[in-house]
Design a protein around this motif. Structure first.
Motif, PDB file in Angstrom:
ATOM      1  N   ILE A 153      57.150  64.699  99.775  1.00 53.99           N
ATOM      2  CA  ILE A 153      55.968  63.851  99.930  1.00 53.99           C
ATOM      3  C   ILE A 153      55.154  63.712  98.646  1.00 53.99           C
ATOM      4  O   ILE A 153      54.467  62.731  98.445  1.00 53.99           O
ATOM      5  CB  ILE A 153      55.050  64.307 101.096  1.00 53.99           C
ATOM      6  N   CYS A 320      47.058  68.255 108.264  1.00 48.80           N
ATOM      7  CA  CYS A 320      47.929  68.318 107.085  1.00 48.80           C
ATOM      8  C   CYS A 320      47.308  67.559 105.919  1.00 48.80           C
ATOM      9  O   CYS A 320      46.909  66.406 106.046  1.00 48.80           O
ATOM     10  CB  CYS A 320      49.297  67.736 107.426  1.00 48.80           C
ATOM     11  N   LEU A 321      47.238  68.225 104.777  1.00 57.61           N
ATOM     12  CA  LEU A 321      46.639  67.617 103.581  1.00 57.61           C
ATOM     13  C   LEU A 321      47.678  66.942 102.706  1.00 57.61           C
ATOM     14  O   LEU A 321      47.343  66.401 101.658  1.00 57.61           O
ATOM     15  CB  LEU A 321      45.927  68.701 102.751  1.00 57.61           C
ATOM     16  N   ARG A 322      48.957  67.045 103.105  1.00 55.53           N
ATOM     17  CA  ARG A 322      50.057  66.492 102.294  1.00 55.53           C
ATOM     18  C   ARG A 322      50.128  67.146 100.909  1.00 55.53           C
ATOM     19  O   ARG A 322      50.392  66.471  99.910  1.00 55.53           O
ATOM     20  CB  ARG A 322      49.882  64.989 102.084  1.00 55.53           C
ATOM     21  N   CYS A 323      49.869  68.436 100.870  1.00 51.75           N
ATOM     22  CA  CYS A 323      49.963  69.134  99.581  1.00 51.75           C
ATOM     23  C   CYS A 323      51.417  69.393  99.221  1.00 51.75           C
ATOM     24  O   CYS A 323      51.741  69.622  98.059  1.00 51.75           O
ATOM     25  CB  CYS A 323      49.181  70.442  99.637  1.00 51.75           C
ATOM     26  N   GLY A 324      52.291  69.411 100.209  1.00 51.44           N
ATOM     27  CA  GLY A 324      53.725  69.591  99.963  1.00 51.44           C
ATOM     28  C   GLY A 324      54.152  71.043  99.812  1.00 51.44           C
ATOM     29  O   GLY A 324      55.340  71.321  99.627  1.00 51.44           O
ATOM     30  N   GLY A 325      53.202  71.976  99.897  1.00 46.07           N
ATOM     31  CA  GLY A 325      53.519  73.392  99.659  1.00 46.07           C
ATOM     32  C   GLY A 325      54.564  73.952 100.608  1.00 46.07           C
ATOM     33  O   GLY A 325      55.474  74.687 100.199  1.00 46.07           O
ATOM     34  N   CYS A 326      54.450  73.591 101.887  1.00 47.83           N
ATOM     35  CA  CYS A 326      55.362  74.164 102.899  1.00 47.83           C
ATOM     36  C   CYS A 326      56.819  73.823 102.595  1.00 47.83           C
ATOM     37  O   CYS A 326      57.719  74.616 102.884  1.00 47.83           O
ATOM     38  CB  CYS A 326      54.988  73.666 104.287  1.00 47.83           C
ATOM     39  N   ILE A 348      56.610  70.243 109.312  1.00 52.29           N
ATOM     40  CA  ILE A 348      55.431  69.419 109.635  1.00 52.29           C
ATOM     41  C   ILE A 348      55.858  67.958 109.805  1.00 52.29           C
ATOM     42  O   ILE A 348      55.331  67.231 110.651  1.00 52.29           O
ATOM     43  CB  ILE A 348      54.322  69.561 108.555  1.00 52.29           C
ATOM     44  N   CYS A 380      50.845  77.328 104.122  1.00 50.55           N
ATOM     45  CA  CYS A 380      49.986  76.180 104.436  1.00 50.55           C
ATOM     46  C   CYS A 380      48.491  76.504 104.318  1.00 50.55           C
ATOM     47  O   CYS A 380      47.999  77.433 104.956  1.00 50.55           O
ATOM     48  CB  CYS A 380      50.285  75.716 105.869  1.00 50.55           C
ATOM     49  N   PRO A 381      47.736  75.745 103.539  1.00 47.82           N
ATOM     50  CA  PRO A 381      46.300  76.003 103.428  1.00 47.82           C
ATOM     51  C   PRO A 381      45.570  75.795 104.757  1.00 47.82           C
ATOM     52  O   PRO A 381      44.494  76.343 104.964  1.00 47.82           O
ATOM     53  CB  PRO A 381      45.833  74.970 102.395  1.00 47.82           C
ATOM     54  N   MET A 382      46.167  74.999 105.657  1.00 49.98           N
ATOM     55  CA  MET A 382      45.557  74.736 106.954  1.00 49.98           C
ATOM     56  C   MET A 382      46.133  75.636 108.037  1.00 49.98           C
ATOM     57  O   MET A 382      45.795  75.488 109.211  1.00 49.98           O
ATOM     58  CB  MET A 382      45.745  73.259 107.351  1.00 49.98           C
ATOM     59  N   ILE A 384      48.816  75.576 109.660  1.00 50.43           N
ATOM     60  CA  ILE A 384      49.298  74.778 110.795  1.00 50.43           C
ATOM     61  C   ILE A 384      50.489  75.484 111.431  1.00 50.43           C
ATOM     62  O   ILE A 384      51.465  75.817 110.749  1.00 50.43           O
ATOM     63  CB  ILE A 384      49.685  73.351 110.327  1.00 50.43           C
TER      64      ILE A 384
HETATM   65  S1  SF4 Z   1      51.558  73.178 103.481  1.00 46.41           S
HETATM   66 FE1  SF4 Z   1      50.331  72.538 105.259  1.00 46.41          FE
HETATM   67  S2  SF4 Z   1      48.870  71.047 104.442  1.00 46.41           S
HETATM   68 FE2  SF4 Z   1      50.500  71.264 102.887  1.00 46.41          FE
HETATM   69  S3  SF4 Z   1      52.010  69.616 103.407  1.00 46.41           S
HETATM   70 FE3  SF4 Z   1      52.681  71.478 104.474  1.00 46.41          FE
HETATM   71  S4  SF4 Z   1      51.740  71.326 106.535  1.00 46.41           S
HETATM   72 FE4  SF4 Z   1      50.658  69.877 105.191  1.00 46.41          FE
END
Ligand code: SF4
Length: 401
Positions: A153, A320-326, A348, A380-382, A384
């Motif tokens: 993403i 989801c912030l779309r940070c792409g970390g996960c 996600i 994930c920072p959130m 989720i």
């Molecule tokens: S780590 Fe969390 S916030 Fe970032 S893209 Fe994945 S689900 Fe979204």
């Protein structure tokens, strides 16, 4: 709704198996995962307040999703107050029709990276209607030339090594482009400059939208968004309603957490756009259409998001912030890249696919390739809880809702 898992699985499994055998994917992802982990670890050390800020953002995102209708109304009024035009699109088709109504045909369009744009197949749609559309993000431009879809993403062309980039550029620019990253970047920079200043329309997404001010916050590094949204006479923002938060201060918090987990101490640019360009320099009379766009449009897209918000077991996915970390932590993504996906990727992405971009037919095979290992939740920072949602999706794919 239940799905015929055997039929839906066959094509998807083939694509996953091919991806596993692709050495370019393995090479590119091994490098990227290492780079991501090291940079984020270093960034978190430099900015140790980030996890606590992420907790705060999680709370404010939950509250925002519970008040979507009100936020949308406020944001639309703010955009209009700022002399922009705000639209609400219930679904993909409505969003495309609104965009086409503004754009028309025979236009040149420069576009910033947007997952919602992918969801809508926006570039392809506008091209079909007789427009010339250029992806200005370097990774997206590479994919436009290769006729491929994003594999991550945030880093859409993560699977394409420099040698393959040189090949596609040499063909497109009709000259020898060496497999040297600096040279590859330079050749696109030269090509794209002219497009920014001759384009009729710039299109972007937004990372977060402050309802109280109508401010669109757009995070980037390349400088392409500044040019694509600043140089053409018309700027259109197409953004999902889940990006709404109540205030400008809230938006700044969301933005900081987003870029930090996207592995940036600070991004190259943070654009804040709230309306057409303006000046009050002559007699303090506010006049619209100064150096930047004369017209500003925002299309808020729902398309399954408010339905997700209503479902207790899935509403968290909207945070989801779309940070792409996960994705960098996901053991399946690490060997298959975006093939573990349908527009949206990874665990996600499975939830987003079910509600927003492909329905249960596309989401069910993804739900069964997720290992539910929970590594994404840790990153994930959130926080989720994707594994729990994937479990629920599997259940629904067999027994229905
Ligand atoms: S780590 Fe969390 S916030 Fe970032 S893209 Fe994945 S689900 Fe979204």
């Amino acid at each position: 709704m239940t799905v015929d898992l055997r039929k839906d699985f066959v094509e998807y499994a083939k694509s996953l198996n091919n991806a596993c055998a692709d050495t370019n994917i393995q090479k590119a992802l091994t490098r990227s995962v290492d780079a991501y982990r090291n940079t984020v670890a270093e960034t978190m050390e430099r900015f140790p307040h980030t996890p606590a800020l992420a907790e705060e953002v999680r709370e404010l995102k939950c509250q925002s999703m519970a008040n979507l209708d009100k936020l949308l109304e406020t944001a639309m009024a703010s955009v209009e107050r700022n002399k922009g035009k705000a639209f609400y699109a219930k679904d993909h088709q409505a969003a495309l029709e609104i965009a086409l109504g503004i754009i028309g045909t025979n236009k040149t369009i420069v576009k910033g990276k947007s997952m919602l744009g992918e969801e809508l197949h926006l570039r392809e749609y506008l091209e079909e209607k007789g427009n010339e559309v250029w992806e200005t993000d370097l990774g997206e431009f590479i994919l436009q030339l290769r006729k491929e879809r994003p594999m991550h993403i945030l880093s859409p062309s993560i699977h394409v090594p420099r040698e393959q980039v040189a090949e596609v550029f040499s063909k497109f620019f009709n000259k020898e482009v060496p497999p040297d990253i600096a040279e590859e970047v330079k050749v696109v920079r030269e090509f794209m400059r002219e497009k920014y200043f001759t384009a009729d329309i710039g299109i972007s997404g937004a990372n977060v939208v402050a309802a109280d001010t109508g401010a669109m916050v757009i995070i980037e590094n390349e400088g392409n968004v500044r040019l694509a949204t600043g140089a053409p006479p018309v700027h259109i923002v197409i953004v999902g309603v889940e990006k709404l938060v109540p205030t400008f201060q809230d938006a700044m918090k969301v933005a900081e957490v987003t870029w930090r987990y996207a592995q940036y101490g600070i991004p190259g640019y943070v654009n804040i756009v709230s309306g057409p360009s303006k000046t009050g320099d002559i007699e303090k009379v506010t006049t619209y259409g100064a150096h930047g766009p004369k017209e500003f449009y925002v299309i808020f897209v729902d398309s399954g998001r408010s339905e997700m918000a209503k479902q207790e077991k899935f509403s968290e996915a909207l945070n989801c912030l779309r940070c792409g970390g996960c994705m960098y932590e996901c053991p399946v993504f690490q060997v298959t890249a975006g093939h573990f996906g349908h527009i949206y990727m990874g665990g996600i992405g499975t939830i987003w696919t079910a509600f927003v971009s492909g329905g249960m037919e596309k989401a069910a095979p993804m739900a069964y390739s997720c290992l539910r290992c929970g590594r994404c939740v840790e990153r994930c920072p959130m926080s989720i809880n994707v594994p729990a949602m994937v479990g629920e999706l599997r259940k629904r794919s067999i027994y229905g809702e």
